[in-house]
Structure formats: structure tokens, C-alpha cells
Design an enzyme around this catalytic site. Structure first.
Site, PDB file in Angstrom:
ATOM      1  N   SER A 141     143.088 -76.842  14.026  1.00 18.23           N
ATOM      2  CA  SER A 141     144.430 -76.829  13.450  1.00 18.23           C
ATOM      3  C   SER A 141     144.533 -75.688  12.449  1.00 18.23           C
ATOM      4  O   SER A 141     143.526 -75.305  11.832  1.00 18.23           O
ATOM      5  CB  SER A 141     144.715 -78.153  12.734  1.00 18.23           C
ATOM      6  OG  SER A 141     145.903 -78.082  11.961  1.00 18.23           O
ATOM      7  N   TYR A 154     142.597 -84.006   5.173  1.00 19.50           N
ATOM      8  CA  TYR A 154     142.720 -83.696   6.599  1.00 19.50           C
ATOM      9  C   TYR A 154     142.354 -82.238   6.866  1.00 19.50           C
ATOM     10  O   TYR A 154     141.593 -81.930   7.792  1.00 19.50           O
ATOM     11  CB  TYR A 154     144.153 -83.976   7.054  1.00 19.50           C
ATOM     12  CG  TYR A 154     144.443 -83.601   8.489  1.00 19.50           C
ATOM     13  CD1 TYR A 154     144.050 -84.439   9.526  1.00 19.50           C
ATOM     14  CD2 TYR A 154     145.116 -82.427   8.800  1.00 19.50           C
ATOM     15  CE1 TYR A 154     144.310 -84.102  10.845  1.00 19.50           C
ATOM     16  CE2 TYR A 154     145.384 -82.078  10.116  1.00 19.50           C
ATOM     17  CZ  TYR A 154     144.987 -82.922  11.134  1.00 19.50           C
ATOM     18  OH  TYR A 154     145.245 -82.576  12.452  1.00 19.50           O
TER      19      TYR A 154
END
Length: 248
Positions: A141, A154
Site C-alpha cells: 500500500s 496500519y
């Protein structure tokens, strides 16, 4: 192994209910993949879904139990033979506010988002190396390219995963097996439901299209959308005093 048309035959999806993962599998089947293994928690409790003309098998898989990951990958190989593409597509997003209030929940999320991928990735790499071919598709990501305070738990797990994937790809170099790292921006789907889309957002289908395009040319890194590569070339060198003021 890729056939004469450049398509693959067998696919293993770890996280068999993932929107992005299933979108990738559906496109691979459309392109000619014939045998698919979907591995997910309690997967065998129901009938296998219909995915084009592919032969679909189900295996139970728990991302939080790394000691079982090798068994799942070997079971998949027994069902369909050599694994041409392995896609670990599991993880939790959560919220930074929740993790601030509950550090145990934060640690559990990181154990899945990073630790689960380390064990699954290493077991998959062992299988692909033994075969002498195959691609591990790692869904990283842009959140891990430079971690923001808005989602640093995260993001830090994704940063670790991205580094792990690059190192694993280097370790596999020359073996015939390879790793492709995929770096999407904000993806509009179930995981982000209720959140305001960020600029340069994409859908699971768009991520899947980019993955298929990357597999066709043996790409090492795929950004989704592609212009995020340029954007983060700038973001990486932005002074920290400015970066920490980025919107939460």
C-alpha cells in the site's frame, strides 16, 4: 507456468473473500487460468463459488495462525499441482483512534497485516523456489511508502510488508520464482466503507486490472493508479515538519 499465450494455469488466493483478491482471480480465469484454490477462514463450510469455467477448491486458512500456513500451501499444491500465482490478500484496516485506545488490538492487527504475510510469503516462496517458477503477488500500500500519523499502526505494518516483499524478491532472483509488489492508494470497497475517498482512489477492479497488466510484463512493482509513483517520489522527500501536518 505461463502458457504460450502468457497466461497462468493455477492460482492460490490466501484470503479467499478479499474483494481485490477475487477480482484478480476472476481476471486470471478470464485470461485462461483453469484451477483455483480459495483459502479463507471457515471456507469449507459452504459450496465453492462459481468463477468462470475454473475448477475451484476451498481450503480453511487462518491468517492469525502462522504455524498452519505451510500446511495450507502444500495442500493447495496437492489439489492443483504447481502454483503459478499466489496472492496473499488478507488483512485488517482498523482505525488509529481504536489502536490508540487499545494497544493490544493494535498488536493483533500488526500480527496479521505483517506477521501473517511474512509466514505465508516465506512458505509460498519455498514452494515456488522448489517448482522453479511462479509469482507471489504482495498487496502492499502507499500507506507504507511513507507512514502518516493518521494511520501509523496500519501504515507501519505495510511499510514492513513492502520491505519484506522487496527483500524476498531479491532472495528469489535467479530461482525462476519472483515477487511482484502492488502499491494501491485508497481503494473504495468493503474495507473502507464509510470513509471519504482520498485523491487518486481506485476500485478493486482497477487494482486487479493493474495486477494483471503487471503479471503480463513481469513487473516488480505496480502502483495503482500509476501516477502515484510520481506523487510519492515527491512525498518521500517532503520535510517532516510539513509531512506531520498532513490531514488526519
Amino acid at each position: 507456468m505461463k502458457n504460450a499465450l502468457g497466461t497462468v494455469d493455477t492460482v492460490l488466493l490466501l484470503g479467499g473473500r478479499s474483494e481485490i483478491g477475487l477480482a484478480i482471480v476472476e481476471r486470471l480465469v478470464r485470461d485462461g487460468a483453469r484451477r483455483v484454490v480459495l483459502a479463507a477462514r471457515d471456507a469449507t463450510a459452504g459450496p465453492p463459488p462459481v468463477i468462470g469455467a475454473a475448477e475451484v477448491h476451498l481450503l480453511d486458512f487462518d491468517a492469525s495462525r502462522p504455524e498452519t500456513h505451510g500446511e495450507v500451501i502444500e495442500a493447495a499444491a496437492k489439489l492443483v499441482g504447481d502454483l503459478d500465482v499466489v496472492i496473499p490478500a488478507f488483512g485488517v484496516l482498523g482505525s488509529q483512534r481504536t489502536y490508540d485506545a487499545d494497544p493490544v488490538a493494535a498488536a493483533e492487527a500488526v500480527a496479521v497485516n505483517y506477521g501473517g504475510h511474512v509466514s505465508a510469503g516465506l512458505f509460498a516462496a519455498r514452494r515456488l523456489r522448489e517448482q522453479g517458477h511462479g509469482t507471489l503477488v504482495v498487496l502492499s500500500s502507499v500507506a507504507g511508502v511513507r507512514v502518516r500519523r493518521a494511520n501509523f499502526v496500519y501504515g507501519s505494518a505495510k511499510a514492513g510488508l513492502d520491505g519484506f516483499a522487496q527483500g524476498l524478491g531479491d532472495a528469489l532472483h535467479g530461482s525462476g520464482a519472483r515477487v511482484m509488489v502492488v502499491r494501491p492508494g485508497f481503494v473504495i470497497g468493503r474495507m473502507t466503507e464509510g470513509m471519504s475517498p482520498a485523491p487518486m482512489s481506485s476500485t478493486p477492479g482497477q487494482v486487479a486490472d493493474a495486477v494483471i497488466a503487471g503479471l503480463r510484463v513481469d513487473a516488480e512493482v505496480v502502483w495503482v493508479p500509476g501516477r502515484l509513483r510520481v506523487f510519492f517520489a515527491v512525498m518521500r522527500v517532503l520535510p517532516r515538519a510539513i509531512w506531520r501536518r498532513m490531514p488526519r
